[in-house]
Design a protein around this motif. Sequence first.
Motif, PDB file in Angstrom:
ATOM      1  N   ILE A 158      -8.772  13.013   0.987  1.00 22.28           N
ATOM      2  CA  ILE A 158      -7.166  12.551   0.590  1.00 22.28           C
ATOM      3  C   ILE A 158      -7.061  13.481  -0.722  1.00 22.28           C
ATOM      4  CG2 ILE A 158      -6.077  10.646  -0.399  1.00 22.28           C
ATOM      5  CD1 ILE A 158      -8.437   8.619   0.863  1.00 22.28           C
ATOM      6  N   PRO A 159      -5.635  13.914  -0.925  1.00 20.32           N
ATOM      7  CA  PRO A 159      -5.441  14.804  -1.956  1.00 20.32           C
ATOM      8  C   PRO A 159      -5.278  13.706  -3.287  1.00 20.32           C
ATOM      9  CG  PRO A 159      -3.771  14.892  -0.257  1.00 20.32           C
ATOM     10  CD  PRO A 159      -4.793  13.893   0.263  1.00 20.32           C
ATOM     11  N   GLN A 160      -5.655  14.688  -4.381  1.00 20.30           N
ATOM     12  CA  GLN A 160      -5.941  13.900  -5.589  1.00 20.30           C
ATOM     13  C   GLN A 160      -4.549  13.029  -6.202  1.00 20.30           C
ATOM     14  OE1 GLN A 160      -9.044  13.404  -7.316  1.00 20.30           O
ATOM     15  NE2 GLN A 160      -7.778  11.921  -8.277  1.00 20.30           N
ATOM     16  N   ASP A 161      -3.543  13.574  -5.966  1.00 20.28           N
ATOM     17  CA  ASP A 161      -2.331  12.890  -6.078  1.00 20.28           C
ATOM     18  C   ASP A 161      -2.083  11.544  -5.480  1.00 20.28           C
ATOM     19  OD1 ASP A 161      -1.744  14.545  -4.238  1.00 20.28           O
ATOM     20  OD2 ASP A 161       0.407  14.707  -4.750  1.00 20.28           O
ATOM     21  N   TYR A 162      -2.524  11.573  -3.971  1.00 22.46           N
ATOM     22  CA  TYR A 162      -2.232  10.494  -3.465  1.00 22.46           C
ATOM     23  C   TYR A 162      -3.355   9.337  -3.818  1.00 22.46           C
ATOM     24  CZ  TYR A 162      -1.702   7.554   0.912  1.00 22.46           C
ATOM     25  OH  TYR A 162      -1.381   6.378   1.752  1.00 22.46           O
ATOM     26  N   GLN A 163      -4.551   9.775  -4.072  1.00 18.45           N
ATOM     27  CA  GLN A 163      -5.645   8.958  -4.671  1.00 18.45           C
ATOM     28  C   GLN A 163      -5.177   8.292  -6.042  1.00 18.45           C
ATOM     29  OE1 GLN A 163      -9.925  10.279  -4.503  1.00 18.45           O
ATOM     30  NE2 GLN A 163      -9.059  11.930  -3.394  1.00 18.45           N
ATOM     31  N   ASP A 164      -4.607   8.960  -6.727  1.00 20.99           N
ATOM     32  CA  ASP A 164      -3.978   8.534  -7.932  1.00 20.99           C
ATOM     33  C   ASP A 164      -2.818   7.472  -8.024  1.00 20.99           C
ATOM     34  OD1 ASP A 164      -5.606  10.254  -9.421  1.00 20.99           O
ATOM     35  OD2 ASP A 164      -4.116  11.793  -9.802  1.00 20.99           O
ATOM     36  N   ALA A 165      -2.062   7.730  -6.827  1.00 22.63           N
ATOM     37  CA  ALA A 165      -1.214   6.848  -6.417  1.00 22.63           C
ATOM     38  C   ALA A 165      -1.566   5.514  -6.039  1.00 22.63           C
ATOM     39  CB  ALA A 165      -0.182   7.548  -5.441  1.00 22.63           C
ATOM     40  N   ILE A 166      -2.573   5.669  -5.190  1.00 18.92           N
ATOM     41  CA  ILE A 166      -3.289   4.283  -4.591  1.00 18.92           C
ATOM     42  C   ILE A 166      -3.813   3.667  -5.872  1.00 18.92           C
ATOM     43  CG2 ILE A 166      -5.131   3.407  -3.213  1.00 18.92           C
ATOM     44  CD1 ILE A 166      -4.820   6.117  -1.237  1.00 18.92           C
ATOM     45  N   THR A 167      -4.507   4.363  -6.798  1.00 20.76           N
ATOM     46  CA  THR A 167      -5.015   3.623  -7.900  1.00 20.76           C
ATOM     47  C   THR A 167      -3.762   3.004  -8.755  1.00 20.76           C
ATOM     48  OG1 THR A 167      -6.798   5.103  -7.902  1.00 20.76           O
ATOM     49  CG2 THR A 167      -6.266   3.876  -9.961  1.00 20.76           C
ATOM     50  N   PHE A 202      -3.451  10.290   9.080  1.00 24.65           N
ATOM     51  CA  PHE A 202      -4.560   9.385   8.688  1.00 24.65           C
ATOM     52  C   PHE A 202      -4.106   8.015   8.947  1.00 24.65           C
ATOM     53  CE2 PHE A 202      -1.028   9.322   5.375  1.00 24.65           C
ATOM     54  CZ  PHE A 202      -0.868   7.980   5.050  1.00 24.65           C
ATOM     55  N   ALA A 203      -4.915   7.139   9.219  1.00 23.46           N
ATOM     56  CA  ALA A 203      -4.812   5.745   9.653  1.00 23.46           C
ATOM     57  C   ALA A 203      -5.124   4.625   8.640  1.00 23.46           C
ATOM     58  CB  ALA A 203      -5.472   5.232  10.831  1.00 23.46           C
ATOM     59  N   LEU A 204      -4.275   3.600   8.660  1.00 20.45           N
ATOM     60  CA  LEU A 204      -4.722   2.120   7.659  1.00 20.45           C
ATOM     61  C   LEU A 204      -4.959   1.313   8.683  1.00 20.45           C
ATOM     62  CD1 LEU A 204      -1.862   2.690   5.277  1.00 20.45           C
ATOM     63  CD2 LEU A 204      -4.285   3.667   5.055  1.00 20.45           C
ATOM     64  N   HIS A 205      -5.868   0.301   8.190  1.00 23.21           N
ATOM     65  CA  HIS A 205      -5.981  -0.758   8.866  1.00 23.21           C
ATOM     66  C   HIS A 205      -6.411  -1.932   8.000  1.00 23.21           C
ATOM     67  CE1 HIS A 205     -10.442  -0.967   9.330  1.00 23.21           C
ATOM     68  NE2 HIS A 205     -10.433   0.170   9.421  1.00 23.21           N
ATOM     69  N   GLU A 206      -5.837  -3.259   8.166  1.00 16.57           N
ATOM     70  CA  GLU A 206      -6.278  -4.315   7.503  1.00 16.57           C
ATOM     71  C   GLU A 206      -6.533  -5.286   8.721  1.00 16.57           C
ATOM     72  OE1 GLU A 206      -4.475  -6.585   3.769  1.00 16.57           O
ATOM     73  OE2 GLU A 206      -3.065  -5.702   5.165  1.00 16.57           O
ATOM     74  N   PHE A 231       0.926  -1.154   0.076  1.00 18.80           N
ATOM     75  CA  PHE A 231      -0.027  -0.053   0.111  1.00 18.80           C
ATOM     76  C   PHE A 231       0.934   1.468  -0.069  1.00 18.80           C
ATOM     77  CE2 PHE A 231      -3.158   3.354   1.225  1.00 18.80           C
ATOM     78  CZ  PHE A 231      -4.288   2.600   0.521  1.00 18.80           C
ATOM     79  N   PRO A 232       0.619   2.136  -0.935  1.00 16.21           N
ATOM     80  CA  PRO A 232       1.577   3.398  -0.830  1.00 16.21           C
ATOM     81  C   PRO A 232       1.428   4.372  -0.028  1.00 16.21           C
ATOM     82  CG  PRO A 232      -0.228   3.517  -2.560  1.00 16.21           C
ATOM     83  CD  PRO A 232      -0.369   2.337  -1.996  1.00 16.21           C
ATOM     84  N   ILE A 233       2.290   5.023   0.668  1.00 14.72           N
ATOM     85  CA  ILE A 233       2.467   6.126   1.384  1.00 14.72           C
ATOM     86  C   ILE A 233       3.220   7.185   1.106  1.00 14.72           C
ATOM     87  CG2 ILE A 233       3.073   6.638   4.045  1.00 14.72           C
ATOM     88  CD1 ILE A 233       0.858   4.660   3.783  1.00 14.72           C
ATOM     89  N   PRO A 234       2.806   8.368   1.184  1.00 15.37           N
ATOM     90  CA  PRO A 234       3.560   9.375   0.883  1.00 15.37           C
ATOM     91  C   PRO A 234       5.066   9.511   1.441  1.00 15.37           C
ATOM     92  CG  PRO A 234       1.609  10.163   1.192  1.00 15.37           C
ATOM     93  CD  PRO A 234       1.493   8.974   1.804  1.00 15.37           C
ATOM     94  N   TYR A 261       0.403  13.465   8.296  1.00  9.57           N
ATOM     95  CA  TYR A 261       0.553  13.940   6.884  1.00  9.57           C
ATOM     96  C   TYR A 261      -0.158  14.948   6.628  1.00  9.57           C
ATOM     97  CZ  TYR A 261       0.669  13.520   1.663  1.00  9.57           C
ATOM     98  OH  TYR A 261       0.796  14.000   0.473  1.00  9.57           O
ATOM     99  N   GLU A 262       0.421  16.299   6.725  1.00 11.06           N
ATOM    100  CA  GLU A 262      -0.453  17.572   6.667  1.00 11.06           C
ATOM    101  C   GLU A 262      -1.328  17.797   5.655  1.00 11.06           C
ATOM    102  OE1 GLU A 262       2.566  20.747   5.174  1.00 11.06           O
ATOM    103  OE2 GLU A 262       2.933  20.071   7.194  1.00 11.06           O
TER     104      GLU A 262
END
Length: 122
Positions: A71-80, A114-118, A37-40, A62-63
């Motif tokens: 979520i900033p668009q560039d980060y959404q794009d990276a996730i995709t 932000f937080a991620l969980h699986e 999973f990508p992280i900035p 992550y400010e």
Amino acid sequence: MKKILTVIFFSSILLVACTNSPPQMEGYMESEVIADFPIPEEAVTNDSSSNNPNLIYVGYDYEKVSATEGIPQDYQDAITEWGWTENEAERMGAFRVFEKGTRSVGFSFHEGWFALHEDTED
């Protein structure tokens, strides 16, 4: 003929190895906790935690994320780009779910972190 088969064999191995690794996008790296999973790169792990033993959980400062702006668009794009798709049926306020194959990662965003969980249960 033997040389050609050897080249084809090693080319196939290289192709498979490159296909299974996450894409290399400038400004993003793989989460050290949620695999693939990508992280900035500028995000920093924070001390947020979960009391649920059935979750793999990590928080990042992550400010550029916020509860109001999302979520900033560039980060959404990276996730995709890394092969994750949002399950829009699971979207609730400042919470998103991203899926890849059989995996599902929850993404909650707050003011400046932000937080991620699986889920670890099958």
